[in-house]
Design a protein around this motif. Structure first.
Motif, PDB file in Angstrom:
ATOM      1  N   TRP A 253      -7.702 -14.874  -3.461  1.00 29.20           N
ATOM      2  CA  TRP A 253      -7.333 -13.821  -2.503  1.00 29.20           C
ATOM      3  C   TRP A 253      -6.093 -14.239  -1.699  1.00 29.20           C
ATOM      4  O   TRP A 253      -5.191 -13.419  -1.449  1.00 29.20           O
ATOM      5  CB  TRP A 253      -8.523 -13.464  -1.598  1.00 29.20           C
TER       6      TRP A 253
ATOM      7  N   PRO B  57     -11.149  -7.038   0.626  1.00 23.83           N
ATOM      8  CA  PRO B  57     -12.177  -7.105  -0.408  1.00 23.83           C
ATOM      9  C   PRO B  57     -13.463  -7.654   0.199  1.00 23.83           C
ATOM     10  O   PRO B  57     -13.435  -8.232   1.286  1.00 23.83           O
ATOM     11  CB  PRO B  57     -11.598  -8.128  -1.379  1.00 23.83           C
ATOM     12  N   THR B  58     -14.570  -7.449  -0.490  1.00 21.46           N
ATOM     13  CA  THR B  58     -15.824  -8.086  -0.083  1.00 21.46           C
ATOM     14  C   THR B  58     -15.986  -9.350  -0.903  1.00 21.46           C
ATOM     15  O   THR B  58     -15.849  -9.326  -2.130  1.00 21.46           O
ATOM     16  CB  THR B  58     -17.013  -7.146  -0.376  1.00 21.46           C
TER      17      THR B  58
ATOM     18  N   ALA C  74      -7.963  -3.789  -4.292  1.00 22.50           N
ATOM     19  CA  ALA C  74      -7.986  -3.917  -2.832  1.00 22.50           C
ATOM     20  C   ALA C  74      -6.592  -4.257  -2.293  1.00 22.50           C
ATOM     21  O   ALA C  74      -6.122  -3.618  -1.344  1.00 22.50           O
ATOM     22  CB  ALA C  74      -9.003  -4.987  -2.415  1.00 22.50           C
TER      23      ALA C  74
ATOM     24  N   ALA D 178     -10.555 -11.079   4.180  1.00 27.74           N
ATOM     25  CA  ALA D 178     -11.681 -10.588   3.378  1.00 27.74           C
ATOM     26  C   ALA D 178     -12.908 -10.406   4.265  1.00 27.74           C
ATOM     27  O   ALA D 178     -13.003 -10.993   5.343  1.00 27.74           O
ATOM     28  CB  ALA D 178     -11.989 -11.580   2.271  1.00 27.74           C
TER      29      ALA D 178
ATOM     30  N   VAL E   9     -11.302  -6.145  -8.899  1.00 24.97           N
ATOM     31  CA  VAL E   9     -11.632  -5.586  -7.586  1.00 24.97           C
ATOM     32  C   VAL E   9     -10.602  -6.058  -6.539  1.00 24.97           C
ATOM     33  O   VAL E   9     -10.129  -5.270  -5.711  1.00 24.97           O
ATOM     34  CB  VAL E   9     -13.066  -6.018  -7.173  1.00 24.97           C
ATOM     35  N   PHE E  10     -10.229  -7.327  -6.627  1.00 25.90           N
ATOM     36  CA  PHE E  10      -9.217  -7.865  -5.699  1.00 25.90           C
ATOM     37  C   PHE E  10      -7.871  -7.140  -5.882  1.00 25.90           C
ATOM     38  O   PHE E  10      -7.171  -6.846  -4.918  1.00 25.90           O
ATOM     39  CB  PHE E  10      -9.012  -9.365  -5.957  1.00 25.90           C
TER      40      PHE E  10
END
Ligand code: UD2
Length: 313
Positions: A253, A203-204, A196, A266, A192-193
């Motif tokens: 991140w 990202p969340t 993003a 983030a 997911v990162f």
């Protein structure tokens, strides 16, 4: 079929890496069992001509038993992963992860397979007072998924003790790398990162981002599987399959932003139910008994993974 290899979930992210590893080692026949629920045939594109792909579901014993009969080794990777998915939708994950694993073990025993190497999960530990996590610690599963994967381990040990089926369970620690599917709300955090950062989006992060994981590169895990298939005198055992390090989500991140030369803060949300706070593997047992030797540092693995996702964009 004589002495073939079976990879359940062989069209998945980890399973397909094991398939490629087997073929690299010159394995004769490799049978892939996958229902393509989360697996993708595209993961097997380069090896399509060298494998026997069988679209079958481990929930169906009759479907898989003939494919497993007489196998030298069964790598059991088929599963419905994800802690939150097992909380939101517990029935399919229970059926696949527990009943499906039972079917694979039963088929291996009935069909006189040589060994089952089982994809277990570091989630079995839950929150421990001490890091790194050692196989001798009492499991404390915090989610249906963690419990399901732990039941699979217990089933492996019982099939070894009671029926003499050779089994070994490998507790994977947050595996990442090329081919991990980033498109589901249940996808692994690094996939997911990656998506993003390449799309220059925030990202969340669930929680404060200070939770940590022992991110393990997929090639190292595939290699561990091949070693576990060969090692002697390990039946019924459990081994950590980690890298041995520990990285927080905030650090991961930050590193990705640095690699890309961008600054994208983030977005922080409430922590996820069933989440483990910290995770780190003690790999002593796997190194000693199996000759496990992880090769990819987090930075190196992340760099390779990022390049792969860039190539997909
Ligand atoms: C668990 C297991 C792992 C494997 C995996 C399979 C542990 C420690 N690890 O991984 O070994 O079996 O399940 O699914 O139990 N997160 C975000 N933003 C996102 C997605 C996730 O902040 O968009 C957080 C999430 O809340 C968690 C961390 O990232 O704190 C890792 O989540 P994950 O789903 O990648 O993997 P995890 O640790 O549940």
């Amino acid at each position: 079929m004589l002495s073939h290899y079976v990879v359940t979930g062989g069209a998945g992210f980890i399973g397909s890496a094991i398939v490629r590893g087997l073929l690299r080692e010159g394995a004769g026949t490799v049978v892939v069992i996958d229902n393509l629920l989360t697996g993708r045939e595209s993961n097997l594109e380069e090896v399509r001509g060298s494998i026997d792909f069988q679209r079958a579901d481990i929930r169906n014993y009759e479907e898989i038993a003939p494919l497993i009969r007489g196998a030298a080794v069964v790598f059991h990777e088929a599963a419905i992963p994800s802690v939150p998915r097992s909380i939101d939708d517990p029935v399919p994950s229970h059926e696949v992860n527990i009943d499906g694993t039972f079917n694979v073990l039963r088929a291996a025993h009935q069909g006189k397979a040589g060994r089952v190497v089982y994809a277990a999960s570091s989630s079995a530990y839950g929150d421990t007072e001490v890091l790194p996590k050692v196989e001798s610690m009492t499991p404390r599963p915090k989610s249906p998924y963690a419990l399901q994967k732990l039941v699979g381990e217990y089933y492996c040990a019982v099939f070894s003790d009671v029926y003499g089926l050779e089994t070994v369970a490998l507790r994977y620690f947050n595996v990442y790398g090329p081919r991990q599917d980033p498109s589901s709300p249940y996808s692994g955090v690094l996939s997911v990162f990656m998506k993003a950062i390449l799309e220059r989006r925030s990202p969340t992060i669930f929680g404060d981002g200070e939770q940590s994981r022992d991110f393990t590169y997929v090639e190292d895990v595939a290699d561990l599987n091949l070693k576990a298939a060969r090692a002697g005198n390990i039946s019924g055992q459990i081994y950590n399959g980690g890298n041995g390090g520990r990285v927080t989500l905030n650090q991961a991140w930050a590193l990705l932003q640095k690699m890309e030369g961008v600054e994208i803060p983030a977005i922080y949300r409430t922590p996820r139910a069933g989440d483990v706070r910290d995770s780190q593997a003690d790999t002593t047992a796997a190194v000693g008994d199996l000759g496990y030797a992880p090769r990819f540092s987090f930075e190196e693995g992340l760099r390779r993974t990022l390049e792969w996702y860039r190539g997909q964009a």
